[in-house]
Motif scaffolding. Structure first.
Motif, PDB file in Angstrom:
ATOM      1  N   ILE A 148      72.939  13.395  24.602  1.00 58.68           N
ATOM      2  CA  ILE A 148      73.397  13.070  23.248  1.00 58.68           C
ATOM      3  C   ILE A 148      74.908  13.192  23.092  1.00 58.68           C
ATOM      4  O   ILE A 148      75.486  12.732  22.090  1.00 58.68           O
ATOM      5  N   LYS A 151      76.822  10.118  22.094  1.00 58.89           N
ATOM      6  CA  LYS A 151      76.179   9.278  21.080  1.00 58.89           C
ATOM      7  C   LYS A 151      76.882   9.505  19.738  1.00 58.89           C
ATOM      8  O   LYS A 151      77.383  10.596  19.452  1.00 58.89           O
ATOM      9  N   ASN A 181      70.484  16.376  17.151  1.00 57.55           N
ATOM     10  CA  ASN A 181      70.372  14.943  17.366  1.00 57.55           C
ATOM     11  C   ASN A 181      71.617  14.170  16.911  1.00 57.55           C
ATOM     12  O   ASN A 181      71.661  12.950  17.025  1.00 57.55           O
ATOM     13  N   LYS A 256      65.074  11.567  22.755  1.00 58.19           N
ATOM     14  CA  LYS A 256      65.702  10.555  23.598  1.00 58.19           C
ATOM     15  C   LYS A 256      65.112   9.189  23.288  1.00 58.19           C
ATOM     16  O   LYS A 256      65.826   8.198  23.138  1.00 58.19           O
ATOM     17  N   ARG A 259      66.392   7.831  19.935  1.00 59.74           N
ATOM     18  CA  ARG A 259      67.748   7.281  20.025  1.00 59.74           C
ATOM     19  C   ARG A 259      67.748   5.904  20.663  1.00 59.74           C
ATOM     20  O   ARG A 259      68.472   4.998  20.236  1.00 59.74           O
TER      21      ARG A 259
END
Length: 262
Positions: A148, A151, A181, A256, A259
């Protein structure tokens, strides 16, 4: 074997021997017990204890998380009743303490989760299995942190109820999982689970409709879209965001996947 331990509210509970008859009033904790190899010790669960799927057919259902039937619990002669501060109110705990020792969990982050797993390891002589589960969760969390890292942050809303519309805000385990997240909670300045009035929110990039406690369905996506016109509306697995036991091993893999599907 005498056991003395403080639960997560720092209440001291004592046993002269390993407790062998367990009533669990929290679904995620029921799943954790089973994954620790304690399924045969469980004598009572709630109607919401759905993992493993067969657990309700092998034990006595003693009510929900907010209402219990002590007349069903007492004949089970439990050695311990497992509660959670958020799931079970003080009245329930007081009733349970008239029956036997009560352990209360209080979870806000992963470290709290690890502590709870260790508590159960000590209470039920499953220390090695408890450490194994913690190790697996740590590995999954570490892998996810690397995944992450690059991201983007997304301004997000997480709904747990409809009519009244209710969101997860600060000081909740859900909000903590959102942070992991990189889902920036639009309602992070509010606490716990505030009711909100729906209005057009043009800054939201992601709106999550949880599968629990309200079972949001695809039809609700259209209902909410007009208030969040620029956001992606997703149905999400509420267990992955709010269950804090062994379910965490699966949660990071789910995140995961989530995403990848944004």
């Amino acid at each position: 074997m005498r056991i003395e331990i403080k639960d997560q509210l720092q209440r001291v509970i004592r046993f002269e021997d390993t407790p062998k008859r367990i009533v669990s009033l929290v679904p995620s904790q029921t799943e954790l017990l089973c994954d620790l190899g304690l399924e045969g010790y469980i004598v009572g669960v709630t109607k919401f204890c759905v993992h493993p799927q067969h657990i309700k057919t092998k034990t006595t259902i003693v009510g929900g998380t907010k209402q219990i039937n002590t007349a069903k619990i007492k004949p089970l002669q439990p050695d311990i009743i497992l509660c959670n501060k958020e799931e079970n109110n003080k009245a329930i705990v007081d009733e349970c303490e008239q029956i036997c020792n009560v352990h209360i969990s209080d979870i806000f982050d992963l470290e709290d989760s690890y502590e709870l797993i260790r508590h159960y390891g000590i209470l039920f002589q499953k220390e090695n299995k408890a450490e194994e589960i913690i190790s697996e969760i740590r590995k999954e969390a570490k892998d996810f942190k690397l995944y992450i890292e690059n991201k983007p942050n997304l301004k997000s809303v997480y709904f747990i109820w409809r009519n009244p519309w209710t969101v997860a805000a600060n000081s909740t385990f859900i909000n903590y999982m959102m942070q992991l997240n990189k889902f920036e909670n639009i309602y992070k300045n509010k606490k716990r689970y505030p009711e909100i009035e729906l209005k057009e929110e043009n800054n939201a990039e992601l709106v999550m409709l949880s599968s629990e406690p309200f079972p949001f369905k695809a039809s609700h996506k259209k209902e909410i879209k007009k208030f969040y016109p620029k956001a992606e509306i997703l149905l999400v697995d509420g267990e992955m965001f709010s269950w804090y036991g062994s379910r965490l091993i699966k949660a990071f893999r789910y995140f995961k996947w989530l995403r990848e599907h944004l």
